[in-house]
Design an enzyme around this catalytic site. Structure first.
Site: not given
Length: 415
Positions: A154, A268, A239
């Site tokens: 993801f 985030k 990531d």
């Protein structure tokens, strides 16, 4: 949670949660299926709905709230910057960007920073950088560069990214997709080695797969990825948008194997739950393939984002939050282990992050999430049978143990 002082209302009292949810339905796109709770206020690890009910937040905005809601150091940085300067675009310099980039580079051990806004933007930017590096440095033939990714990944929801997703829900109906990606099983070095050839610009992976259910690779996998990419002369892109910035008990998940990627993606938690902030960090020779006009963002690296991001870097520089995640991660792991076979079929945990597989004979992940909500604990399901636990790193041992007790209770009710 400290309740703000009430002031005289000049508008009607808030509607109930049910009324607000019904009002959303005709006008809000249905791209999420949220739990039926309407949050109005929050502080630390606690949120409060419009009716005054309090909940422990064990999702933390998918790790965007690593430091809790409205951390005083972060809100102070935001308030101060709001009174001075919020946006210049990158057409001009501003006084906050250099310090932010320098601090972030120092924290991660990489050379240069490309500031962006969202996690998906950071991933897209890294794809562009990797391809350009492949053509200008590695010597791959024009438009032939490939990038190897892992199944069950993801990395975001843009059309390019969902094109190399193995999740049909994210992918179906959005083609045609961008070519140039090869998908191999996660945690399989032999498959990765077989997929790499002279056209490979980069290997793009999450060191821990968050959306897949906090899937942790075998010890040595990240070291193996680093060795393979180095021998093949391609880039290792890590990531860490969900796994980074203290979540796993280290600053970065790759730190558990002392691995330094060529390119690192953050987001985030970098915005402290206040503004969207992301970044691509890399070696100097990699990011220097970008030249003026080839890539940009109006809001990327804006003064407000840089101020908040700098405050986040300052919090992490002390090591306090990494230590808390490691120490309380032991409590989380022990508590989940005690529930094995008692409504959960398995779990994976590192630091204050866990994926918990619910026994399908007991309930679905959604059903357990709803039952926990009624106990005053907020989590979210993924892939049907799994719930994710990712509390703010500011949670106390007592609060964490209370949440685990609530999980035990709802599992017991289901059996």
């Amino acid at each position: 949670m400290t309740t703000p002082t009430r002031t005289h209302r000049t508008t009607p009292a808030p509607h109930s949660s049910a009324e607000l949810i019904r009002a959303e339905a005709p006008v809000l796109a249905h791209n999420y299926h949220p739990l039926p709770v309407v949050v109005a206020r929050a502080e630390g690890v606690w949120v409060e709905d419009v009716e005054g009910r309090r909940y422990l937040d064990l999702l933390a905005g998918y790790s965007a709230l690593n430091f809790g809601h409205r951390h005083p150091a972060l809100t102070a940085a935001a308030h101060d910057q709001l009174d001075r300067l919020t946006l210049t675009s990158r057409a001009f310099h501003h006084d906050r960007l250099g310090g932010f980039a320098e601090g972030l580079a120092r924290l991660t051990g990489l050379d240069m920073v490309l500031p962006m806004n969202t996690g998906a933007e950071a991933v897209e930017s890294a794809i562009k950088v990797a391809r350009k590096w492949a053509y200008e440095v590695k010597g791959v033939a024009r438009d032939r560069a490939t990038i190897v990714v892992a199944a069950e990944n993801f990395h975001g929801r843009t059309t390019t990214i969902v094109g190399f997703s193995s999740d049909d829900t994210a992918r179906a109906g959005f083609g045609p997709f961008t070519p140039g990606f090869r998908v191999v099983p996660f945690n399989d070095l032999a498959a990765l080695e077989a997929a790499i050839d002279e056209t490979t610009a980069a290997v793009l992976i999450e060191p821990i797969q968050g959306e897949a259910g906090v899937v942790i690779p075998d010890d040595g996998y990240l070291t193996g990825v680093r060795d393979l990419t180095r021998r093949a002369g391609c880039l290792f892109i890590a990531d860490e948008i969900q796994s980074g910035l203290g979540r796993t008990g280290r600053t970065l998940a790759v730190d558990h194997e002392s691995v330094v990627p060529d390119v690192l993606l953050l987001g985030k938690a970098l915005g402290g739950g206040i503004v969207p902030v992301s970044a691509v960090l890399a070696r100097r020779d990699v990011l220097c393939v970008l030249r003026p006009g080839e890539h940009g963002s109006t809001f990327g690296g804006n003064p407000l984002a840089a101020a908040v991001g700098s405050a986040v870097v300052d919090l992490l520089a002390t090591g306090e939050f990494q230590r808390r995640a490691a120490e309380l991660g032991t409590v989380l792991h022990t508590g989940l282990a005690a529930l094995a076979g008692r409504g959960i079929t398995g779990f994976r945990a590192r630091g204050l992050w866990a994926g918990v597989d619910i026994d399908p004979a007991i309930a679905t992940g959604r059903e357990i999430s709803e039952r926990l909500m009624h106990e005053g604990v907020l989590v979210k399901d993924t892939h049907g049978a799994t719930i994710r636990l990712a509390p703010p790193l500011t949670i106390t041992r007592e609060e964490l143990e209370s949440a685990l007790a609530s999980l035990e209770k709802v599992l017991g009710q289901s059996s």
